[in-house]
Scaffold this active site. Sequence first.
Site, PDB file in Angstrom:
ATOM      1  N   SER A   1     -10.245  -0.241   6.845  1.00  0.00           N
ATOM      2  CA  SER A   1      -9.579  -0.096   5.540  1.00  0.00           C
ATOM      3  C   SER A   1      -8.879  -1.334   5.012  1.00  0.00           C
ATOM      4  O   SER A   1      -8.458  -1.360   3.858  1.00  0.00           O
ATOM      5  CB  SER A   1      -8.570   1.059   5.588  1.00  0.00           C
TER       6      SER A   1
ATOM      7  N   LYS B   1       0.863  -1.185   0.000  1.00  0.00           N
ATOM      8  CA  LYS B   1       0.000   0.000   0.000  1.00  0.00           C
ATOM      9  C   LYS B   1       0.898   1.234   0.000  1.00  0.00           C
ATOM     10  O   LYS B   1       1.896   1.272   0.738  1.00  0.00           O
ATOM     11  CB  LYS B   1      -0.894  -0.027   1.246  1.00  0.00           C
TER      12      LYS B   1
ATOM     13  N   SER C   1      -9.809   2.047   2.644  1.00  0.00           N
ATOM     14  CA  SER C   1      -8.880   2.748   1.782  1.00  0.00           C
ATOM     15  C   SER C   1      -7.872   1.839   1.075  1.00  0.00           C
ATOM     16  O   SER C   1      -7.265   2.254   0.091  1.00  0.00           O
ATOM     17  CB  SER C   1      -8.100   3.785   2.595  1.00  0.00           C
TER      18      SER C   1
END
Lengths: 477, 488
Positions: free
Chosen positions: B175, B76, B151
């Site tokens: 997330s 990420k 996210s």
Amino acid sequence: MQWEIVIGLEVHVQLATQTKIFSGASTAFGAEPNTQACAIDLGLPGTLPVFNSEALRKAVQFGLAIEAEIGKRSVFDRKNYFYPDLPKGYQVTQMDFPIVGQGQLEITLEDGSSKVIGVTRAHLEEDAGKSLHEDFEGMSGIDLNRAGTPLLEIVSEPDIRNAKEAVAYLKKIHAIITYLGISDGNMAEGSMRCDVNISVRPKGQAEFGTRCEIKNVNSFKFVEKAIHCEVQRQIDIIEDGGKIVQETRLYDPDKDETRSMRSKEVANDYRYFPEPDLLPVEIDDAYVQAIREQLPELPDAKIERFISQYQLSKYDATQLAASRLLADYFEQVVSACGQAKLAANWVLVELLGQLNRSSTELSDNPISAEQLGQLIQRIQDGTISGRQAKQVFEAMYQGEGSPDAIIEAKGLKQVSDTGALEAMIDEIMSKNPAQVADYRGGKDKLFGFFVGQVMKASKGQANPAVVNDLLKAKLQG
Amino acid sequence: MLNKTLTEQSQALAKGEVSSLELTQAYIQRINQLEPQVNAFISQTPEQALAQAKAADERRAKGDAHALTGIPLAHKDIFCTQGVRTSCGSKMLDNFIAPYNATVIERFNAVGAVSLGKTNLDEFAMGSSTESSFYGPTRNPWQLDRVPGGSSGGAAAAIAANFAAGATGTDTGGSIRQPAAFCGISGIKPTYGRVSRWGMIAYGSSLDQGGPMAKSCSDLALMLEVMASFDAKDSTSVDQPVPAYSQGLTQSIKGLRIGLPKEYFGEGLDPRIADQVQAAVKTLETQGAIIKEISLPLTHLAIPAYYIIAPAEASTNLSRYDGVKFGHRCDNPKDLQDLYLRTRQQGFGTEVKRRILIGTYALSAGYYDAYYRKAQQLRRMIKNDFAAALQEVDVIAGPATPNLPWTLGAKSQDPVAMYLEDLYTIAVNLAGLPGMSVPCGFVDGLPVGLQLIGNYFQEQQLLTLGHQYQLQSDWHLQQPELSTSGGN
């Protein structure tokens, strides 16, 4: 109208840790800009603070030195504001749970009286960087070397009533931190900085007047001057029917005036809240006890000891104990000469006076304690007179060598040899028979004439006490 | 090989059936073909990946291989990577290259894992759909007009699209779990403090936690063994031994008490999702778990509390983006005020600005007690709520999300509707507990996630439970159809 001045001080002390309060970067002073700022100090994304336990230890030492409560659980908070030299946009500090709680310290004034000043709290925080406005045309430079340096902010109660007390308080703080060795206390390098909160009120009034804060005053002398001119400013305003506006002011030593920096009404809302990146600091009794047991002798204890051990006045003892360096120096002089009172006089009057006149720090003092002790010994054993000693001292200060070498080189040795002096006196008496006769006839005043003659003949080196004794005996016949 | 789980790939590498270089090349090729449809990545690092793959194969040849040596992963773009841009999905950090690796990255590097690149996310991890990224939205590989969740939407989509078998994610309010549910993969948010936050760009510091995302719980176990550690550089990291999770997956779940909070099955939940979750729970029951209904009475207060605490922390965490030292800076600032205003105006997107405003307001003088302090009190109460429930049961089970993935843009104008999508995940962050989502079915061709919540540091229990479920189900092995010729 009679005015009463109310002063509270916030003192920021840079703690002498090797590394910063939340990072491993060095805290050394004077490096090239931005060479001692690591990713954490720069506030780079993803970096996290780790609390330096050495800063905690030093804060606790201070707390114990002022007999304060040490918080069992202490919390760091973020103080939010934007400024280019504040890398993260917040300062990590302490709000509701400081390391050091309520404490106190005693100050001694010139008249020998003393007064207790309350310390509200002392908390740990990180210093910001520096903005450099001079060297860049149309721009400002940022140096983040100082960012993250550990500070202990010591907040006093509004117990201080005049500039002299304020200075005495600051000197006491300075003495404590340097005794503990938790800071170098170097005001010129910003290791100890002071914010002064001042208000005035009619004598007898219970409520405080509106206060102004003078930021960042960084010498004892400027604190004294800043207070004088700010007090006068406030009194003038009130006496002219005006009102004091609560605000932050700056002291300008060149113009000897304070001027407005920003008014509190438009000041930042700092939005304090607990710093989520750091856990609360838990302090247990054993930790505190271990630090307590290792505390060095502190100024108050030293003053007491100087009074009892050396029979010094409280004022002299306080002066000597003002810094650990000075106190240690004094004790070395005493051990070299065995004369505490003379040593105190020479250190406080001659040495400090000389250092002061030549704007020299005690740490750069050219006269070693052993040499000063030797000088005092030479007075004591009659080798030189007090007046001659001052001459020798001057020469020592100029680096001309040890007291004995200077006495020798300058031919200052007192003549105490009774044989030599008797011969001198005999000669003078035989050259001045009329005066001898007059003296013997009752003209006592002529004694001074004979002393003068002997001193002249000995080129001033005759020991006056010995001369007196010999003359008296000889003249009486 | 690309549709295999990470565990299978690890075994294939160990047996020499495939080399890391071959695997990595295959991934790079697939990403090249399909990435334009998905937009899972912000930065791809094929050259670095190939070099790492070669090094991994050499290491394996020397007999020094770890289970993850040579496994291609995606990270990420919130984890700082030395020498490779770390944007956090924001224009603000479009030019930011960190001079250090996040601890999580360091740990994967140390075992010789390969990094294919940095995955897309909502800007500064603020969002539930990966639509707020400066680099454009990621699409859900199951239906490309749908959001992948957020996210960590780029990571979830990358795994679903077979761009990588495993990826790192972070979870502040769901997330990891919500995009895992939306993309039909598995993801675990460990206990707060289990995985180091050093080098992980902060959103809500007291809530943020990194964790693995992959196809199976067995994959998660392998990855979490590497990610979890005590880290002296993160003061909130907890010094607890890390179990060999992958070794404990075969433990029986017989007698394990599973609680179903009635509040997680009430109003707001799509009944079709409820059916899938109930069916999964039935499966666990047939495997010997004891199912009980429980209550978490403060569930409805989690979102209000979260939307004070997270923005409050975010509002100050993001103060450092001021145009002075790194990141975006506006052109020709005329003074300091102008520098701050235009830099932040240009550098941040709408959702980030909204949360900075909310957080700033909540911490302001006069509002602190009414908002921030109240929210903290609620947080403690919610924590106690869970503690009480976890006295009765070992694990709490329920849906990961109340709804199916929505179409792109459907909730963009209604932030509160978007916030409510995190109804079941957010409380877990407030309490700091571990939570996991595993695929448990499909509705209208879209994946549904089962959420499992455990007690502090009981990740093993969750992984074992999930693994045992995956031995009885194949939802996690379903693959979306992505056509190499197809457009959006």
